[in-house]
Motif scaffolding. Sequence first.
Motif, PDB file in Angstrom:
ATOM      1  N   GLU A 261       0.911  -1.321   0.116  1.00  0.00           N
ATOM      2  CA  GLU A 261       0.006  -0.040   0.165  1.00  0.00           C
ATOM      3  C   GLU A 261       0.855   1.302   0.067  1.00  0.00           C
ATOM      4  N   LYS A 262       0.291   2.407  -0.275  1.00  0.00           N
ATOM      5  CA  LYS A 262       0.941   3.728  -0.332  1.00  0.00           C
ATOM      6  C   LYS A 262       1.284   4.098   1.032  1.00  0.00           C
ATOM      7  N   ILE A 263       2.460   4.605   1.197  1.00  0.00           N
ATOM      8  CA  ILE A 263       2.952   5.218   2.499  1.00  0.00           C
ATOM      9  C   ILE A 263       3.087   6.726   2.396  1.00  0.00           C
ATOM     10  N   GLN A 264       2.018   7.568   3.258  1.00  0.00           N
ATOM     11  CA  GLN A 264       1.948   8.904   2.964  1.00  0.00           C
ATOM     12  C   GLN A 264       1.688   9.396   1.456  1.00  0.00           C
ATOM     13  N   GLY A 265       0.988   8.575   0.820  1.00  0.00           N
ATOM     14  CA  GLY A 265       0.619   9.136  -0.602  1.00  0.00           C
ATOM     15  C   GLY A 265       1.641   8.676  -1.770  1.00  0.00           C
ATOM     16  N   LYS A 266       2.848   7.895  -1.340  1.00  0.00           N
ATOM     17  CA  LYS A 266       3.814   7.685  -1.978  1.00  0.00           C
ATOM     18  C   LYS A 266       3.871   6.094  -2.183  1.00  0.00           C
ATOM     19  N   TYR A 267       4.405   5.162  -3.234  1.00  0.00           N
ATOM     20  CA  TYR A 267       4.911   4.149  -3.265  1.00  0.00           C
ATOM     21  C   TYR A 267       6.341   3.765  -2.499  1.00  0.00           C
ATOM     22  N   MET A 268       6.286   2.797  -1.864  1.00  0.00           N
ATOM     23  CA  MET A 268       7.618   2.416  -1.046  1.00  0.00           C
ATOM     24  C   MET A 268       8.178   1.018  -1.542  1.00  0.00           C
ATOM     25  N   ARG A 269       9.460   1.022  -1.877  1.00  0.00           N
ATOM     26  CA  ARG A 269      10.072  -0.416  -2.074  1.00  0.00           C
ATOM     27  C   ARG A 269      11.443  -0.437  -1.155  1.00  0.00           C
TER      28      ARG A 269
ATOM     29  N   GLY B 218       3.189  -2.924  13.933  1.00  0.00           N
ATOM     30  CA  GLY B 218       3.906  -2.206  12.779  1.00  0.00           C
ATOM     31  C   GLY B 218       4.351  -2.976  11.461  1.00  0.00           C
ATOM     32  N   TRP B 219       4.913  -2.666  10.677  1.00  0.00           N
ATOM     33  CA  TRP B 219       5.139  -3.255   9.358  1.00  0.00           C
ATOM     34  C   TRP B 219       6.167  -4.317   9.587  1.00  0.00           C
ATOM     35  N   LEU B 220       5.979  -5.637   9.198  1.00  0.00           N
ATOM     36  CA  LEU B 220       6.823  -6.644   9.596  1.00  0.00           C
ATOM     37  C   LEU B 220       7.370  -7.213   8.487  1.00  0.00           C
ATOM     38  N   LEU B 221       8.933  -7.284   8.413  1.00  0.00           N
ATOM     39  CA  LEU B 221       9.548  -7.709   7.232  1.00  0.00           C
ATOM     40  C   LEU B 221      10.321  -9.015   7.599  1.00  0.00           C
ATOM     41  N   ILE B 222      10.263 -10.194   6.866  1.00  0.00           N
ATOM     42  CA  ILE B 222      10.827 -11.240   6.970  1.00  0.00           C
ATOM     43  C   ILE B 222      12.203 -10.978   6.055  1.00  0.00           C
ATOM     44  N   PHE B 223      13.233 -11.231   6.685  1.00  0.00           N
ATOM     45  CA  PHE B 223      14.750 -10.984   5.708  1.00  0.00           C
ATOM     46  C   PHE B 223      15.344 -12.177   5.724  1.00  0.00           C
ATOM     47  N   HIS B 224      16.502 -12.193   4.981  1.00  0.00           N
ATOM     48  CA  HIS B 224      17.585 -13.068   4.967  1.00  0.00           C
ATOM     49  C   HIS B 224      18.769 -12.533   5.681  1.00  0.00           C
ATOM     50  N   ALA B 225      19.567 -13.188   6.257  1.00  0.00           N
ATOM     51  CA  ALA B 225      20.734 -12.708   6.671  1.00  0.00           C
ATOM     52  C   ALA B 225      22.014 -13.835   6.580  1.00  0.00           C
ATOM     53  N   VAL B 226      23.115 -13.362   6.081  1.00  0.00           N
ATOM     54  CA  VAL B 226      24.258 -14.308   5.625  1.00  0.00           C
ATOM     55  C   VAL B 226      25.525 -13.948   6.616  1.00  0.00           C
ATOM     56  N   ASP B 227      25.862 -15.120   6.927  1.00  0.00           N
ATOM     57  CA  ASP B 227      27.157 -15.079   7.702  1.00  0.00           C
ATOM     58  C   ASP B 227      28.084 -16.062   6.901  1.00  0.00           C
TER      59      ASP B 227
ATOM     60  N   ALA C 252      13.410 -11.721  11.404  1.00  0.00           N
ATOM     61  CA  ALA C 252      12.242 -10.588  11.312  1.00  0.00           C
ATOM     62  C   ALA C 252      12.658  -9.398  11.989  1.00  0.00           C
ATOM     63  N   ALA C 253      12.042  -8.155  11.283  1.00  0.00           N
ATOM     64  CA  ALA C 253      12.215  -7.067  11.947  1.00  0.00           C
ATOM     65  C   ALA C 253      10.770  -6.182  11.797  1.00  0.00           C
ATOM     66  N   LEU C 254      10.708  -5.404  12.731  1.00  0.00           N
ATOM     67  CA  LEU C 254       9.314  -4.522  12.859  1.00  0.00           C
ATOM     68  C   LEU C 254       9.497  -3.099  12.535  1.00  0.00           C
ATOM     69  N   PHE C 255       8.748  -2.468  11.974  1.00  0.00           N
ATOM     70  CA  PHE C 255       8.877  -0.822  11.551  1.00  0.00           C
ATOM     71  C   PHE C 255       7.881  -0.149  11.918  1.00  0.00           C
ATOM     72  N   SER C 256       7.962   0.918  12.167  1.00  0.00           N
ATOM     73  CA  SER C 256       6.926   1.779  12.486  1.00  0.00           C
ATOM     74  C   SER C 256       5.504   2.002  11.415  1.00  0.00           C
ATOM     75  N   LEU C 257       4.467   1.807  11.895  1.00  0.00           N
ATOM     76  CA  LEU C 257       3.281   1.937  10.911  1.00  0.00           C
ATOM     77  C   LEU C 257       3.397   3.485  10.679  1.00  0.00           C
ATOM     78  N   GLU C 258       3.737   4.409  11.208  1.00  0.00           N
ATOM     79  CA  GLU C 258       3.327   5.792  11.113  1.00  0.00           C
ATOM     80  C   GLU C 258       4.580   6.277  10.150  1.00  0.00           C
ATOM     81  N   ASP C 259       5.900   5.601  10.554  1.00  0.00           N
ATOM     82  CA  ASP C 259       7.144   5.880   9.680  1.00  0.00           C
ATOM     83  C   ASP C 259       7.801   4.586   9.544  1.00  0.00           C
ATOM     84  N   PRO C 260       7.288   3.992   8.463  1.00  0.00           N
ATOM     85  CA  PRO C 260       8.006   2.503   8.210  1.00  0.00           C
ATOM     86  C   PRO C 260       9.540   2.608   7.752  1.00  0.00           C
ATOM     87  N   THR C 261      10.158   3.888   7.839  1.00  0.00           N
ATOM     88  CA  THR C 261      11.783   3.791   7.976  1.00  0.00           C
ATOM     89  C   THR C 261      12.245   3.750   9.104  1.00  0.00           C
TER      90      THR C 261
END
Length: 358
Positions: free
Chosen positions: A162-170, A226-235, A258-267
Amino acid sequence: MRNPFLDLPRHVGPLHTSPILHRYEGNPILTRSDVPYPASYVFNAGVTRFQGQYVIAPRVDHFKGDYSMPALNMGTGLGFSQDGLHFEMLPGLVRVHYGDTILPWLVDARLTALEGHLYLTFCFENQHSERPGIARWRGEGLDFDVVNLGIPQQRNMVLFPEKIQGKYMRLERPSNQWGTPFHIWYAFSPDLKYWGEQELFLGCEDVPWANAKIGAGAPPLRTPRGWLLIFHAVDVDPDRVDILPGNRKWSKRYTAGAALFSLEDPTRLTAITKEPLLVAEKDYENDLPDLWVKNTIFPCGALLEDDQETLRIYYGAGDSSTCLATTTLTELWSVMTPARRMADKAVVPFRIEEWNGK
């Protein structure tokens, strides 16, 4: 030069799957025997729900003989399912149109349902390096049309649903000209075509068990916390070397967190798992003789079921097959720790004095 935040560990040590993660008993859910075309490996599958169905887009590698030669072909399949476990695959690989060109060697796709459309984000290999991109499905068959192509060297591009404050985010993961580590970045767009405002989203130094790189896995999910990101990590451990098909040496280990980011500010990072959620431990993930790699879990799809509590994680196992694990948000919150990034922005200077031996 040492890491400017903390010294990343040279040896991470033993890692294990979190007890909150439950592998599907029928794993793998998708292998080369499940697709209607020549394939050696079917893995790293983007998965989403769209128009009442589960949609899957696995990477498909086709080798000849003993894997000592490069792949004959790499591409992406497309399939549909009512239960997210048994997929009917279309008879061919996706065709991503860029003007009058079909993009070659398109791999490691993710799927996002956004504003009534199905989008494929991907990386494709070509003579001028690897490039990421975004394409929109035509609504039937195997055809997608390019909306945006990025510049090399980038992988692991995912779209917010979904858009974040009117903008697309990737999210995206460029390579690092200084070698490792690699980090996750974000960008914004008014129209999915033109992107800017790029900045650091999550640093490798923010993941306690990574010493080489991290990358976005599945597209982020909106949750009450919040926004939930499932990520990969490499060692990487130079003392942990496996000999793989084609006499290749492999010292990397890919895990999922997994990492969690603010709903109001996903950065803004708010919490993270201090240990991995998923580590390659089962035979179909780590011990079968024809796996392309070992010690490798690579998540590309994550979905909340209708109860908005059950979380499905679709992942590649050993760069060979597609598997599934589940947990609940309640269980996941129990293993996440409040956190913030060590660097708010990617503007941390080098420690020049250390280059001078001070």
